[in-house]
Design an enzyme around this catalytic site. Structure first.
Site, PDB file in Angstrom:
ATOM      1  N   SER A  47       0.844  -1.207   0.000  1.00 23.21           N
ATOM      2  CA  SER A  47       0.000   0.000   0.000  1.00 23.21           C
ATOM      3  C   SER A  47       0.875   1.252   0.000  1.00 23.21           C
ATOM      4  CB  SER A  47      -0.927   0.003   1.218  1.00 23.21           C
ATOM      5  OG  SER A  47      -1.881  -1.025   1.112  1.00 23.21           O
ATOM      6  N   GLY A  89      -7.588  -0.771   7.573  1.00 24.00           N
ATOM      7  CA  GLY A  89      -7.958   0.435   8.309  1.00 24.00           C
ATOM      8  C   GLY A  89      -7.537   0.377   9.763  1.00 24.00           C
ATOM      9  N   THR A  91      -4.011  -0.504  10.592  1.00 25.23           N
ATOM     10  CA  THR A  91      -2.553  -0.521  10.660  1.00 25.23           C
ATOM     11  C   THR A  91      -2.080   0.518  11.668  1.00 25.23           C
ATOM     12  OG1 THR A  91      -2.537  -1.133   8.322  1.00 25.23           O
ATOM     13  CG2 THR A  91      -0.434  -0.391   9.272  1.00 25.23           C
ATOM     14  N   GLU A 161      -4.715  -3.772  -3.066  1.00 30.41           N
ATOM     15  CA  GLU A 161      -3.574  -2.960  -3.515  1.00 30.41           C
ATOM     16  C   GLU A 161      -3.654  -2.634  -5.009  1.00 30.41           C
ATOM     17  OE1 GLU A 161      -1.226  -5.429  -0.119  1.00 30.41           O
ATOM     18  OE2 GLU A 161      -1.021  -5.990  -2.240  1.00 30.41           O
TER      19      GLU A 161
END
Length: 194
Positions: A47, A89, A91, A161
């Site tokens: 990401s 959402g 991390t 991704e």
């Protein structure tokens, strides 16, 4: 052939997400990117690579953009926006950065598969990019089959991704039209030190 099936799964996800995008959210995102003094982008792992690729294209458009974590990244202000990419959402370092941005009055754009996640809840704008993320894995084969959930051919966060990369590159095309910027204008900003 697995390769062909995996490719089809990725393409299908991209098309499904594209069809489900909320035009008003995309309009708001475009506005934030164009009107913010600085745009800060971040993500971790793959990401993070997607965030860097998007930052490069924003720079080509003439938008002041920084990648969070680089040594030349300045302080956030209330005139800026933070684009945070996290499939889950949740991390930790993304949430930490979003908390700092929130306290400084910076607008937050979350790109995530989980709109109700910690990141989604603190964001000013959430763009939902459906994809299999690391928290989607049901390990029990029987449970997956009974629920009609079959194992994805794309490992880990690949669907999220790649779909995010394609979405953000497509948004660049939208921004080019809105900002009346040509590919020649962008080439003039492309690095000459390689």
């Amino acid at each position: 052939m697995i390769l062909k099936d995996a490719t089809q799964e990725i393409v299908d996800n991209v098309l499904s997400v594209t069809e489900g995008l909320d035009p008003k959210k995309i309009e708001k995102m475009s506005e934030l990117l164009q009107t913010s003094k600085n745009v800060f982008v971040m993500g971790l792992g793959r990401s993070g690579l997607v965030a860097r690729a998007f930052a490069m294209r924003l720079m080509h458009l003439g938008i002041s953009v920084y990648v969070v974590g680089e040594t030349t990244t300045p302080a956030l202000s209330s005139e800026d926006c933070l684009l945070a990419i996290s499939g889950s959402g949740e991390t930790f370092s993304i949430i930490s950065a979003a908390n700092i941005a929130h306290k400084r009055g910076t607008k937050i754009i979350a790109v995530t598969s989980y709109v109700d996640s910690t990141l989604g809840e603190m964001a000013d704008l959430v763009v939902h990019i459906k994809g299999r993320t690391k928290i989607d894995s049901e390990k029990n084969y029987i449970t997956r089959q009974m629920n009609g959930k079959h194992q994805s051919l794309s490992p880990m966060g690949t669907l999220f991704e790649i779909t995010t990369l394609i979405f953000l590159d497509s948004l660049i095309a939208q921004l080019m039209v809105e900002m009346e910027i040509t590919e020649e204008d962008m080439k003039a900003r492309h690095t000459v030190i390689e």
